[in-house]
Scaffold this active site. Structure first.
Site, PDB file in Angstrom:
ATOM      1  N   HIS A 265       3.630  -5.884  -1.355  1.00  7.63           N
ATOM      2  CA  HIS A 265       5.086  -6.078  -1.445  1.00  7.63           C
ATOM      3  C   HIS A 265       5.498  -7.477  -0.968  1.00  7.63           C
ATOM      4  CE1 HIS A 265       5.193  -1.806  -2.335  1.00  7.63           C
ATOM      5  NE2 HIS A 265       4.390  -1.637  -1.304  1.00  7.63           N
ATOM      6  N   GLU A 280       7.732  -1.923   5.312  1.00  6.23           N
ATOM      7  CA  GLU A 280       6.298  -1.995   5.015  1.00  6.23           C
ATOM      8  C   GLU A 280       5.839  -3.432   4.797  1.00  6.23           C
ATOM      9  OE1 GLU A 280       3.141  -0.543   1.520  1.00  6.23           O
ATOM     10  OE2 GLU A 280       5.278  -0.034   1.367  1.00  6.23           O
ATOM     11  N   HIS A 333      -1.516  -1.851   2.746  1.00  3.97           N
ATOM     12  CA  HIS A 333      -0.201  -1.242   2.560  1.00  3.97           C
ATOM     13  C   HIS A 333       0.096  -0.286   3.712  1.00  3.97           C
ATOM     14  CE1 HIS A 333       0.729  -2.310  -1.755  1.00  3.97           C
ATOM     15  NE2 HIS A 333      -0.551  -2.673  -1.667  1.00  3.97           N
ATOM     16  N   GLU A 396      -4.082   2.262   3.291  1.00  2.00           N
ATOM     17  CA  GLU A 396      -2.766   2.678   3.775  1.00  2.00           C
ATOM     18  C   GLU A 396      -2.889   2.875   5.285  1.00  2.00           C
ATOM     19  OE1 GLU A 396      -0.077   2.861   2.073  1.00  2.00           O
ATOM     20  OE2 GLU A 396      -0.488   3.407  -0.014  1.00  2.00           O
TER      21      GLU A 396
END
Length: 434
Positions: A265, A280, A333, A396
């Site tokens: 992102h 995030e 992430h 993650e």
């Protein structure tokens, strides 16, 4: 003052005095007053002009969580009074009525809590005072779920995003409650709805909030004192993730291996937004920068797909890996689920084809380094996994919507542990496979 207005006021006072004379005379002679005479006198148009009653301010010493004098000490609060919004100017206005009002998070929304009350009548009394200064206040039933009706949905705001420096979250203080029993957690959540259990300096406690200003932490600490909770305010990094041993990083042959480190992102795409407004994109950029630095220190050439808060599409990330002939691709992430599921926490690692061994190495090192919940290694068809020619994984590092994970991801100390765990897994894989 204009003469006409002064004359009208004098006339109104004179009429009131004449109206009360029969009453006074009746009292002096012990006779019943004549209500007809009183009503006739009040029939004057001048006397009918209403005077606005003065605003009765609540007592400044106890306006936050009010109980009636007859209430038992065992009575529990049933109502919460909130004002939607959280700006400094709004807080100052609310504190004109309720001096110990404070900011709080409720179901992902930032509001100002103006008090807890045993009876609805008490809450409505303060609500009326707040509305007198042209603000809207809502009364919420504490027995209902944390998800509350909206007063003004457009007023929601999140705290400042991560900034440079030792404390990258922007928070400076942590408020904790000693103890972790179910009954204590329920009491604390009556004041701070998103309070949760966590471990600080090896002790199981309840975290009641993170704050930029100590004064805000002290305001909520005062509220918690009314339920006789034992509280402490610590620096935000105190006792978090300090118990684990330092991660040992193996060294590899300098410059021989190229690893792409891909923070997900960025820019206009903040990724998932979790408890306390954490983003995030900010969390994974911090972790990725630390991973790259640790790899460089051990002889690996690390290349970041982004080094600041900017938006990058998926294709350019893959193209960069191919253009530098990278040996490994590691995308970082943070996970998310509904805000109504704060119980979901843990680390997941994904691969598609050739990245299975790399995923296992990183995942195991990361779980061991942090002690976070292990949700396993899984196969998936993410773009950056299917379009890269080298072994690729997507990590993650926890759920921003999880009560336990959000606190850890908000901690600079834990983010450093996560980075060390990822770097260790990469280096071990390089030693064994490349």
């Amino acid at each position: 003052m204009p003469r006409v207005s002064a004359l009208m006021m004098m006339t109104a006072v004179l009429v009131d005095c004449l109206a009360l004379m029969p009453v006074a005379q009746a009292i002096e002679t012990n006779q019943a007053p004549n209500p007809a005479a009183h009503q006739t006198a009040l029939a004057s148009p001048v006397a009918q002009a209403p005077l606005r009653p003065p605003i009765t301010r609540p007592n400044r010493s106890n306006s936050g969580n009010r109980r009636p004098a007859s209430s038992s000490s065992q009575e529990e609060f049933r109502y919460r009074l909130v004002v939607e919004g959280s700006s400094d100017s709004l807080l100052r206005q609310v504190r004109r009525v309720v001096p110990d009002a404070f900011r709080a998070w409720v179901d992902g929304r930032r509001v100002i809590q103006a008090g807890l009350f045993v009876t609805r009548a008490e809450a409505e009394a303060i609500q009326q005072q707040i509305e007198e200064i042209n603000l809207e206040a809502a009364i919420w039933d504490l027995e209902q779920t944390v998800t509350r009706p909206s007063v003004r949905s457009s007023s929601s705001s999140f705290p400042a995003r991560l900034t440079s420096g030792s404390n990258r979250t922007g928070y400076n203080y942590r408020l904790i409650v000693q103890g972790s029993s179910d009954s204590l957690l329920r009491q604390v959540r009556a004041v701070v709805p998103d309070a949760f259990r966590t471990t600080i300096a090896g002790e199981r406690v309840i975290q009641a909030g993170l704050f930029v200003d100590r004064a805000e932490a002290e305001a909520i600490q005062q509220q918690l004192s009314r339920i006789r909770a034992t509280t402490n305010i610590f620096d935000v990094g105190y006792g978090v993730a300090q118990a684990s041993a330092p991660v040992q990083l193996p060294r590899v042959q300098s410059g021989r291996v190229v690893v792409i480190v891909d923070p997900g992102h960025g820019g206009r795409d903040p990724g998932a937004v979790g408890i306390g407004g954490i983003h995030e994109a900010d969390i994974v950029l911090d972790i990725s920068q630390q991973v790259a630095s640790l790899l460089e220190d051990q002889g690996v050439q690390a290349v970041l797909t982004r080094q600041d808060d900017r938006e990058i599409d998926l294709a350019p990330r893959v193209n960069l890996a191919e253009s530098v002939n990278a040996d490994l691709f590691v995308s970082i992430h943070a996970n998310a689920i509904s805000m109504s599921r704060p119980d979901v926490n843990g680390i997941e690692t994904y691969y598609y084809d050739t990245g299975a061994a790399l995923a296992a190495s990183i995942h195991n090192s990361l779980v061991n380094a942090t002690g976070m919940n292990d949700r396993g290694v899984r196969q998936a068809r993410f773009y950056v996994l299917t379009r890269t020619s080298m072994p690729a994984v997507l990590v993650e590092v926890g759920f921003v919507t999880g009560q336990e994970d959000a606190a850890k991801l908000n901690s600079a100390a834990t983010r450093s542990q996560i980075a060390a765990g990822i770097a260790q897994g990469i280096l071990r894989y390089i030693q064994q496979r490349l």
